[in-house]
Design an enzyme around this catalytic site. Structure first.
Site, PDB file in Angstrom:
ATOM      1  N   SER A  63       0.799  -1.224   0.000  1.00 39.95           N
ATOM      2  CA  SER A  63       0.000   0.000   0.000  1.00 39.95           C
ATOM      3  C   SER A  63       0.832   1.274   0.000  1.00 39.95           C
ATOM      4  O   SER A  63       0.331   2.337  -0.360  1.00 39.95           O
ATOM      5  CB  SER A  63      -0.946   0.015   1.199  1.00 39.95           C
ATOM      6  OG  SER A  63      -0.234   0.175   2.411  1.00 39.95           O
ATOM      7  N   LYS A  93       0.421   4.479   6.819  1.00 38.36           N
ATOM      8  CA  LYS A  93      -0.137   5.360   5.795  1.00 38.36           C
ATOM      9  C   LYS A  93       0.521   6.737   5.900  1.00 38.36           C
ATOM     10  O   LYS A  93       1.268   7.027   6.822  1.00 38.36           O
ATOM     11  CB  LYS A  93      -1.656   5.510   5.969  1.00 38.36           C
ATOM     12  CG  LYS A  93      -2.440   4.207   5.991  1.00 38.36           C
ATOM     13  CD  LYS A  93      -2.376   3.443   4.678  1.00 38.36           C
ATOM     14  CE  LYS A  93      -3.116   2.112   4.776  1.00 38.36           C
ATOM     15  NZ  LYS A  93      -2.936   1.300   3.548  1.00 38.36           N
TER      16      LYS A  93
END
Length: 284
Positions: free
Chosen positions: A51, A112
């Site tokens: 990701s 993230k």
């Protein structure tokens, strides 16, 4: 004389015995010190997903510091506490920081990038990110060939048409790189594989005490855009759920190592150890 030797033998035997209680106490304090360091100062972190490509690859090991944003219920190494409002010595992350986040009522850490801060209006249209109605600056850098290995397989379901070979004949994953620059000047590279359902979301006002998080691999990241049912973060995340800031890569493995120690050295990826995970920022 025999009696004296016997007594001496008994004394030597007593001094040579193992004090198991002292050994146990020593191990206990050592484990406590390690857990305290991991919980309050810094801990290692392993990248299990794609990701955050191209910034982070599966198999990267990195250091996460715990103190930059203060301490909360997710700070301890083991996430056993229920949600507790507030942070001790708390401060907001900066736009562009890479953070560790634990979704509420979950025990799994995500990694993230901080995109939106409290009060920001964030939205995305056609893969272009907007903050407060203005498009984030984007620069197309062209194709980057990432070396294919056991930890980066270039699955055609996620990277259609990207698998290829370089000039030496080695397998590579050809991905399109777009460099983003946030309003505070933080710059970093993202991957854009083309139009997907993740390229659009309606305007969202980031609530007070929350942040909006996204992965750099924009079309392959379960983040604030995705619901909890989709394994995402379900929107903006309370700052209490931020567990720390990613600092630098310590080493990276390509997944080829086996139980045989002779295979370990060859599994290290070159050129990744020591890479900073802070975004490029203008000098002040």
């Amino acid at each position: 004389m025999a009696k004296e030797l016997a007594l001496n033998g008994e004394e030597d035997h007593g001094r040579g015995g193992t004090d198991w209680w002292s050994e146990a106490r020593g191990i206990f304090w050592l484990v406590l010190a390690v857990l305290g360091f991991h919980s309050l100062i810094a801990k290692p972190f392993y990248i299990p997903s794609e990701s955050m490509m191209p910034t982070l690859l599966v198999g990267d090991r990195l250091v996460v510091t715990k103190y930059p944003y203060g301490y909360s219920y997710v700070t301890p190494t083991f996430h056993i506490l229920p949600f507790i409002d507030g942070r001790l010595f708390g401060s907001l992350p900066k736009r562009g920081d890479i953070v560790i986040v634990t979704p509420t009522d979950a025990r799994t850490d995500y990694i993230k990038r901080v995109i939106g801060l409290p009060g920001d209006l964030v939205e995305m249209h056609g893969g272009i990110l907007y903050i407060d109605g203005r498009p984030v600056q984007r620069e197309k850098l062209g194709t980057r060939a990432l070396k294919v290995d056991d930890n980066l397989t270039c699955d055609p379901d996620h990277y259609p048409g990207a698998l290829g070979r370089d000039a030496t004949g080695a397998l590579v994953c050809n991905v399109q790189i777009v460099r983003e620059t946030l309003p505070n000047g933080s710059s970093y590279d993202t991957i854009d594989i083309g139009p997907t359902t993740a390229d659009n979301f309606a305007p969202v006002r980031v609530p007070a005490g929350h942040v909006w998080l996204m992965g750099d691999n924009r079309d392959n990241s379960a983040d604030s855009r995705m619901s909890i049912a989709q394994s995402g973060l379900g929107g903006a995340v309370p700052i209490e759920n931020i567990g720390g800031r990613a600092e630098f890569i310590t080493f990276s493995l390509d997944g080829s190592a086996s139980w045989n120690p002779l295979s370990w050295a060859g599994s290290f990826r070159s050129g990744r150890a020591g890479n900073s995970l802070h975004p490029d920022r203008p000098e002040t």
